[in-house]
Design a protein around this motif. Structure first.
Motif, PDB file in Angstrom:
ATOM      1  N   ASN A   7       0.829  -1.226   0.005  1.00  0.00           N
ATOM      2  CA  ASN A   7      -0.049   0.002  -0.042  1.00  0.00           C
ATOM      3  C   ASN A   7       1.041   1.055   0.099  1.00  0.00           C
ATOM      4  N   LYS A   8       0.886   1.791  -1.010  1.00  0.00           N
ATOM      5  CA  LYS A   8       1.900   2.797  -1.409  1.00  0.00           C
ATOM      6  C   LYS A   8       0.958   4.186  -1.541  1.00  0.00           C
ATOM      7  N   THR A   9       1.634   5.424  -1.176  1.00  0.00           N
ATOM      8  CA  THR A   9       0.917   6.557  -1.340  1.00  0.00           C
ATOM      9  C   THR A   9       1.868   7.440  -2.137  1.00  0.00           C
ATOM     10  N   ILE A  10       1.359   8.339  -2.916  1.00  0.00           N
ATOM     11  CA  ILE A  10       2.072   9.304  -3.912  1.00  0.00           C
ATOM     12  C   ILE A  10       1.462  10.779  -3.889  1.00  0.00           C
ATOM     13  N   ALA A  11       2.251  11.746  -3.334  1.00  0.00           N
ATOM     14  CA  ALA A  11       1.647  12.939  -3.485  1.00  0.00           C
ATOM     15  C   ALA A  11       1.926  13.892  -4.815  1.00  0.00           C
ATOM     16  N   VAL A  12       0.779  14.478  -5.345  1.00  0.00           N
ATOM     17  CA  VAL A  12       0.903  14.957  -6.691  1.00  0.00           C
ATOM     18  C   VAL A  12       0.578  16.238  -6.557  1.00  0.00           C
ATOM     19  N   PHE A  13       1.449  17.507  -6.653  1.00  0.00           N
ATOM     20  CA  PHE A  13       1.466  18.789  -6.521  1.00  0.00           C
ATOM     21  C   PHE A  13       1.077  19.519  -7.799  1.00  0.00           C
ATOM     22  N   TYR A  14       0.324  20.488  -7.740  1.00  0.00           N
ATOM     23  CA  TYR A  14      -0.036  21.091  -8.847  1.00  0.00           C
ATOM     24  C   TYR A  14      -0.450  22.468  -8.564  1.00  0.00           C
TER      25      TYR A  14
END
Length: 63
Positions: free
Chosen positions: A33-40
């Motif tokens: 279970n892996k989380t990724i933060a996408v910044f925009y």
């Protein structure tokens, strides 16, 4: 274990689309279970994406 992202390097205009490709590389079997933060540059940044999966355990091989 590592997460390898690919994403557009240039500017994506509001009327355009972009694609994010993420590969999770692991050598260990089992669930992950892996989380990724996408910044925009907009309201709601960052957006958190979750990758879930399971790497099967190797089957026993009889000689």
């Amino acid at each position: 274990m590592r997460t390898i992202p690919e994403y557009p390097k240039g500017i994506i205009k509001p009327s355009e689309r972009g694609e994010i490709k993420v590969v999770y590389d692991t050598k260990y079997p089992g669930r992950f279970n892996k989380t990724i933060a996408v910044f925009y540059n907009s309201k709601g940044s960052p957006k958190i994406l979750t990758i879930k999966g399971e790497i099967p355990y190797p089957k026993d091989v009889k000689n």
